[in-house]
Motif scaffolding. Structure first.
Motif, PDB file in Angstrom:
ATOM      1  N   CYS A 509       5.175   9.438  -4.307  1.00  0.00           N
ATOM      2  CA  CYS A 509       5.748   8.396  -5.099  1.00  0.00           C
ATOM      3  C   CYS A 509       6.866   7.790  -4.386  1.00  0.00           C
ATOM      4  N   ASN A 510       6.876   8.211  -3.040  1.00  0.00           N
ATOM      5  CA  ASN A 510       7.667   7.298  -2.115  1.00  0.00           C
ATOM      6  C   ASN A 510       7.195   5.862  -1.938  1.00  0.00           C
ATOM      7  N   TRP A 511       5.848   5.608  -2.320  1.00  0.00           N
ATOM      8  CA  TRP A 511       5.348   4.551  -2.243  1.00  0.00           C
ATOM      9  C   TRP A 511       5.923   3.483  -3.212  1.00  0.00           C
ATOM     10  N   ASN A 512       6.805   4.065  -4.213  1.00  0.00           N
ATOM     11  CA  ASN A 512       7.191   3.191  -5.242  1.00  0.00           C
ATOM     12  C   ASN A 512       8.592   2.488  -5.045  1.00  0.00           C
ATOM     13  N   ILE A 513       9.366   2.868  -4.099  1.00  0.00           N
ATOM     14  CA  ILE A 513      10.546   2.761  -3.588  1.00  0.00           C
ATOM     15  C   ILE A 513      10.571   1.965  -2.260  1.00  0.00           C
ATOM     16  N   GLY A 514      11.051   0.781  -2.241  1.00  0.00           N
ATOM     17  CA  GLY A 514      11.166  -0.068  -0.843  1.00  0.00           C
ATOM     18  C   GLY A 514      11.598   0.757   0.264  1.00  0.00           C
ATOM     19  N   ASP A 515      12.990   1.278  -0.052  1.00  0.00           N
ATOM     20  CA  ASP A 515      13.544   2.049   1.347  1.00  0.00           C
ATOM     21  C   ASP A 515      12.909   3.396   1.433  1.00  0.00           C
ATOM     22  N   GLN A 516      12.171   3.753   0.650  1.00  0.00           N
ATOM     23  CA  GLN A 516      11.525   5.099   0.808  1.00  0.00           C
ATOM     24  C   GLN A 516      10.239   5.154   1.552  1.00  0.00           C
ATOM     25  N   ARG A 517       9.449   3.826   1.513  1.00  0.00           N
ATOM     26  CA  ARG A 517       8.148   3.663   1.768  1.00  0.00           C
ATOM     27  C   ARG A 517       7.737   4.276   3.194  1.00  0.00           C
ATOM     28  N   VAL A 518       8.770   4.395   4.263  1.00  0.00           N
ATOM     29  CA  VAL A 518       8.595   5.000   5.496  1.00  0.00           C
ATOM     30  C   VAL A 518       8.269   6.510   5.467  1.00  0.00           C
ATOM     31  N   GLN A 548      14.207  14.053 -17.598  1.00  0.00           N
ATOM     32  CA  GLN A 548      14.994  13.169 -16.849  1.00  0.00           C
ATOM     33  C   GLN A 548      13.992  12.541 -15.502  1.00  0.00           C
ATOM     34  N   ARG A 549      13.428  13.551 -14.920  1.00  0.00           N
ATOM     35  CA  ARG A 549      12.613  13.151 -13.872  1.00  0.00           C
ATOM     36  C   ARG A 549      11.490  12.458 -14.096  1.00  0.00           C
ATOM     37  N   LYS A 550      10.816  12.470 -15.120  1.00  0.00           N
ATOM     38  CA  LYS A 550       9.669  11.956 -15.635  1.00  0.00           C
ATOM     39  C   LYS A 550      10.168  10.463 -16.184  1.00  0.00           C
ATOM     40  N   ILE A 551      11.288  10.063 -16.688  1.00  0.00           N
ATOM     41  CA  ILE A 551      11.905   8.848 -17.013  1.00  0.00           C
ATOM     42  C   ILE A 551      11.844   8.197 -15.683  1.00  0.00           C
ATOM     43  N   GLU A 556      10.469   3.834 -11.672  1.00  0.00           N
ATOM     44  CA  GLU A 556      10.020   3.597 -10.306  1.00  0.00           C
ATOM     45  C   GLU A 556       8.767   2.824 -10.332  1.00  0.00           C
ATOM     46  N   ARG A 557       7.841   3.165 -11.001  1.00  0.00           N
ATOM     47  CA  ARG A 557       6.554   2.512 -11.175  1.00  0.00           C
ATOM     48  C   ARG A 557       6.742   1.413 -11.555  1.00  0.00           C
ATOM     49  N   LYS A 558       7.570   1.111 -12.615  1.00  0.00           N
ATOM     50  CA  LYS A 558       7.546  -0.370 -13.105  1.00  0.00           C
ATOM     51  C   LYS A 558       8.182  -1.224 -12.300  1.00  0.00           C
ATOM     52  N   MET A 559       9.058  -0.744 -11.301  1.00  0.00           N
ATOM     53  CA  MET A 559       9.885  -1.487 -10.471  1.00  0.00           C
ATOM     54  C   MET A 559       8.898  -1.885  -9.357  1.00  0.00           C
ATOM     55  N   ALA A 560       7.998  -0.794  -8.927  1.00  0.00           N
ATOM     56  CA  ALA A 560       7.096  -1.309  -7.725  1.00  0.00           C
ATOM     57  C   ALA A 560       5.966  -2.340  -8.174  1.00  0.00           C
ATOM     58  N   ARG A 561       5.708  -2.318  -9.633  1.00  0.00           N
ATOM     59  CA  ARG A 561       4.763  -3.376 -10.037  1.00  0.00           C
ATOM     60  C   ARG A 561       5.507  -4.525  -9.974  1.00  0.00           C
ATOM     61  N   GLU A 562       6.761  -4.639 -10.422  1.00  0.00           N
ATOM     62  CA  GLU A 562       7.391  -5.746 -10.276  1.00  0.00           C
ATOM     63  C   GLU A 562       7.556  -6.461  -8.947  1.00  0.00           C
ATOM     64  N   MET A 563       7.824  -5.642  -7.985  1.00  0.00           N
ATOM     65  CA  MET A 563       8.044  -5.986  -6.453  1.00  0.00           C
ATOM     66  C   MET A 563       6.446  -6.292  -6.163  1.00  0.00           C
ATOM     67  N   GLY A 564       5.347  -6.049  -6.782  1.00  0.00           N
ATOM     68  CA  GLY A 564       4.360  -6.387  -6.378  1.00  0.00           C
ATOM     69  C   GLY A 564       3.890  -5.859  -4.886  1.00  0.00           C
ATOM     70  N   PHE A 565       4.085  -4.484  -4.658  1.00  0.00           N
ATOM     71  CA  PHE A 565       3.752  -3.788  -3.455  1.00  0.00           C
ATOM     72  C   PHE A 565       2.324  -3.846  -3.269  1.00  0.00           C
ATOM     73  N   SER A 566       1.680  -4.276  -2.098  1.00  0.00           N
ATOM     74  CA  SER A 566       0.491  -4.637  -2.044  1.00  0.00           C
ATOM     75  C   SER A 566      -0.582  -3.526  -1.978  1.00  0.00           C
ATOM     76  N   ASP A 567      -0.231  -2.183  -1.770  1.00  0.00           N
ATOM     77  CA  ASP A 567      -0.961  -1.084  -1.634  1.00  0.00           C
ATOM     78  C   ASP A 567      -1.280  -0.730  -3.141  1.00  0.00           C
ATOM     79  N   GLU A 568      -0.350  -1.273  -4.150  1.00  0.00           N
ATOM     80  CA  GLU A 568      -0.959  -1.072  -5.498  1.00  0.00           C
ATOM     81  C   GLU A 568      -1.071   0.235  -6.086  1.00  0.00           C
TER      82      GLU A 568
END
Length: 584
Positions: A509-518, A548-551, A556-568
């Motif tokens: 799930c680090n793929w879902n957050i911009g500054d965590q993708r590294v 709480q963690r499920k929410i 985070e998945r919703k925000m990744a979709r809106e950011m349009g991360f190309s790895d999808e």
């Protein structure tokens, strides 16, 4: 008529004399310029201060320089003799008797005549390191660990010709102290004097019945804990520090590389499946030691699952060492029972607050890690962060001294796995300095790096960090191959960023957050879950998701979709059954 002619001659000769005077003045000025340039010309010793010359040459190559410097030092010493500072003898010397041989290090500019009542004073001559020799020369951010390019090497710190000296009863050294200047504790000359004193003690120091020798320092700053442990401090009197170090321990310390510029354990040049030659390391271990692996949990139960996996992974490597976990009272009894079932011996601690942290911040109580030094029923421990799984046996690390770890950034080490020697006086030192020392990251790692500035580098495969700083296809390919190798090629994986048990098991799930993708790696993520699935089911249930963690994951998945991360990754269908079986 005659008088007229005489007047004309006089008028003709007058400018001639003026011209001569002018020419003489020009020659005189030229001579003065030449003389001044010769007088002010830098001496050859300045040339030898050149960084490329001093830092890179070996002691043998620098022999002619060494001779020149020593001759200059002796000549200068004669000139300064009348202006020397008289060094008073500390009172504890009265208990050592007379007729001793006393080695004097870095005291050429001081009057030590009062010491002669106790015996012969022997000046130790050495070439001082260049001012251009910096700490980063000894502790570079990166070295060629795998020896894929040119291998590793260290610049050489000049040492005395130890063979030129007889055995000594006591070594006395004056330590430089530039506190509170910035980087005062990372001055190479300060390290040089420490190493000379330590090597003299090992090579020329007379041992007493307990296999110890006497070393005395004169300094406003405390001598380096990395070489002269507080356990070995016999007495402090003003600026005087009297030590009786254990020689087998000190001998091992000075046998290791002078910095992280070389590996303390060059395992990988031997081949991943070959047994490392332990003869030199084991020869310094005189008796069997009490040893343990240790981790720490406090303030939250969010790492309980990680600690359970860590214990299980350690046991799978075949280690017979004790497994100790330090817990505070925030860990509930059911979680404690699970940790005990996983293999940990539980010890309760009181948290230690970081006085520089903000209230309720993530690092408010991270100085609780100092409690590691209170485990004095063990001679040595290996601390391991609870977001690590161990894939190969790490028992070899118990043969190394404090502070041994992998490199991190610049000249600092990573505290995720480190060799520690418990000591109550070291613990007290850490506690006393909590308010004084500024941690570069506000946490325990930054604090410890200011205390243990001279450390020993382990291969990064010992504590293999899950990150991709270069963000290149080549880096991802190489690291993911190591994360997934079977049999394993790394000794452990350190899960930086969001932890596997706090993600859906379907992907990292680090793929879902911009500054965590590294920190994102599906290969490393899959490896952790494969290990998880091999654990007892009664332990697996402590790795569930909270409501709480499920929410948070869905957001985070919703925000990744809106950011349009190309790895999808945000498009991946979630099959993780833990979504339907949440835990409290």
């Amino acid at each position: 008529m005659t008088e007229g002619l005489s007047l004309q001659k006089m008028m003709k000769t007058t400018p001639s004399k003026a011209l001569v005077i002018r020419i003489n003045l020009v020659f005189l000025a030229f001579f003065l310029v030449i003389y001044a340039s010769l007088l002010l010309r830098p001496s050859s010793s300045v040339y030898f201060q050149n960084a490329a010359s001093l830092v890179r040459c070996s002691l043998r190559e620098c022999h002619h320089k060494m001779k020149t410097v020593l001759e200059e030092n002796q000549a200068t010493k004669q000139k300064l003799k009348g202006n020397m500072t008289k060094i008073e003898v500390p009172s504890f010397m009265n208990n050592m008797g007379k007729g001793m041989k006393i080695g004097m290090v870095n005291m050429d500019e001081d009057n030590v005549s009062d010491w002669k009542i106790h015996g012969e004073t022997i000046p130790i001559y050495f070439e001082r390191v260049s001012e251009y020799f910096k700490w980063e020369d000894l502790f570079p951010e990166w070295i060629d660990e795998e020896e894929e390019l040119e291998g590793t090497s260290c610049p050489e710190i000049p040492m005395p010709d130890f063979k030129a000296y007889d055995d000594m009863d006591i070594i006395v050294a004056k330590l430089p102290c530039k506190y509170p200047q910035e980087l005062w504790n990372r001055e190479v000359f300060r390290l040089q004097v420490h190493l000379i004193a330590a090597n003299l003690a090992v090579k020329k120091g007379r041992r007493d019945w307990s296999w110890k020798t006497k070393v005395v320092f004169w300094s406003k700053c405390r001598p380096m804990l990395e070489l002269f442990r507080c356990n070995d401090l016999v007495r402090q009197e003003g600026d005087w520090w009297f030590y009786e170090p254990e020689m087998s321990w000190l001998e091992q310390k000075v046998s290791l590389p002078i910095g992280s510029c070389k590996l303390a354990l060059p395992l990988w040049a031997k081949g991943i499946d070959e047994i490392y030659d332990m003869s030199k390391i084991q020869s310094t271990t005189r008796t069997a030691k009490r040893e343990a692996y240790v981790t720490v949990l406090h303030s939250s139960e969010s790492y309980v699952c990680g600690a359970i996996a860590l214990a299980q992974s350690l046991r799978q490597t075949g280690t017979k060492r004790d497994l100790i976990i330090l817990l505070d009272r925030s860990i509930s009894q059911p979680k404690r029972d699970a940790l005990a079932a996983a293999g940990w011996q539980i010890r309760l601690i009181k948290r230690i607050r970081n006085p520089r942290a903000e209230k309720d911040s993530y690092n408010e109580y991270n100085y609780s890690k100092f409690r590691l030094w209170q485990l004095t029923d063990y001679d040595k421990i290996i601390f391991i962060d609870s977001d690590i799984i161990v894939l190969r046996n790490l028992d070899i690390l118990f043969h190394f001294p404090q502070m041994t770890a992998i490199g991190n950034d610049v000249w600092i080490f990573n505290s995720g796995i480190m060799v520690i020697e418990p000591s109550n006086c070291t613990f007290n030192f850490l506690m006393d300095r909590r308010s004084d020392i500024i941690s570069y990251n506000g946490g325990d790692q930054g604090f410890l790096n200011e205390v243990f500035v001279w450390w020993h580098r382990l291969p990064r495969r010992v504590n293999f960090l899950k990150n991709f700083w270069a963000n290149t296809t080549l880096e991802a390919s190489v690291k993911n191959e190591l994360f997934g190798a079977d049999p394993p090629k790394v000794y452990s994986i350190h899960y930086l960023g969001l932890k596997p048990w706090n993600c859906y098991r379907d992907y990292d799930c680090n793929w879902n957050i911009g500054d965590q993708r590294v920190y994102a790696s599906d290969v490393a993520h899959k490896r952790w879950w494969k290990f998880h699935d091999g654990m007892d089911e009664n332990l697996q249930k402590f790795c569930g998701l909270t409501k709480q963690r499920k929410i948070e994951l869905e957001w985070e998945r919703k925000m990744a979709r809106e950011m349009g991360f190309s790895d999808e990754h945000w498009k991946i269908y979630i099959t993780d059954s833990r979504r339907k079986h949440l835990i409290n």
